[in-house]
Scaffold this active site. Sequence first.
Site, PDB file in Angstrom:
ATOM      1  N   HIS A  98      26.985 -20.947  25.882  1.00  0.00           N
ATOM      2  CA  HIS A  98      25.858 -20.107  26.288  1.00  0.00           C
ATOM      3  C   HIS A  98      25.984 -18.651  25.852  1.00  0.00           C
ATOM      4  CE1 HIS A  98      22.409 -18.783  28.532  1.00  0.00           C
ATOM      5  NE2 HIS A  98      23.136 -17.905  29.194  1.00  0.00           N
ATOM      6  N   ASP A 117      25.064 -25.948  25.504  1.00  0.00           N
ATOM      7  CA  ASP A 117      24.881 -24.820  26.422  1.00  0.00           C
ATOM      8  C   ASP A 117      24.923 -25.377  27.836  1.00  0.00           C
ATOM      9  OD1 ASP A 117      23.846 -22.767  28.064  1.00  0.00           O
ATOM     10  OD2 ASP A 117      22.544 -22.000  26.477  1.00  0.00           O
ATOM     11  N   SER A 147      19.873 -14.931  27.125  1.00  0.00           N
ATOM     12  CA  SER A 147      19.567 -15.662  28.354  1.00  0.00           C
ATOM     13  C   SER A 147      18.377 -15.041  29.091  1.00  0.00           C
ATOM     14  CB  SER A 147      20.819 -15.719  29.230  1.00  0.00           C
ATOM     15  OG  SER A 147      20.677 -16.666  30.259  1.00  0.00           O
TER      16      SER A 147
END
EC number: 3.1.1.1
Length: 270
Positions: free
Chosen positions: A242, A212, A111
């Site tokens: 995610h 996601d 991320s």
Amino acid sequence: MKIPFLGGRQALLDPTLVAPMSTAARPELTGGRRIGVLVQHGFTGNPASMRPWAQDLAERGYAVEMPLLPGHGTRWQDLNKVTWDDWVATVEGALDKLVAENDAVVAVGLSMGGALCLRLAADHGDDLAGIVVVNAAVDTLRKDVKLLPVLKHAVPAMPGIANDIKKPGADEHGYPMTPLRAAASMFAGYAELRRDLPRITIPVLFFRSAEDHVVDISSSRAINAGLSSKDFEERVLEDSYHVATLDHDAPRIFAESAEFIERVTREQQG
């Protein structure tokens, strides 16, 4: 396990979950060369989300540096006291340590951690053999992000983004709130990063979850369109959300990233 609140403030996270990790290389397992890997967690998360991957890398003989980003791993209020520049400085420090102690270095991140790896690749590509990013965030389709420069002065935080995980029982132990001053700084950092993506020429392996609920398709589009790397591959994860590093596809990420690290560090040696 949900993170509890005490008197309206989040309880401190277990220090054993959020502790950084630092291990030395074991060149006897990596063809006689010392290979280092920087492992980076994401926004409102902490090393708990990356620890299984970091441990897998260490068991393969790689030196691992997994820092805790400033403002993370304590209370969400602390995150509003730091900025994107603080996080960039942290990963640069970890990279410097790995470069000084090893023959080749790769960075991996989840991320915002993936965005920080891309930042390193743009600014310090000569120090890296390659990077691996998982659900890297560099952009968003959300319109409310444009309001953050104003909203951050009126609202300290919004509901959190932690634990977008398909696998039952998995927990990344992230913050239950999204601090808006920190979020505003992060998105400003993303905007600058998008402009600099063409500077990235080193090998990049990009894992992206098909579903996601935190990072949308705009980040994939920006990365695919922006990179100058001729050694770039996007691989889609079909059974994870995610936080794929703790999800069903984690073993695949671990195995395929190890293959990538072995290849790019060998190719860098020439």
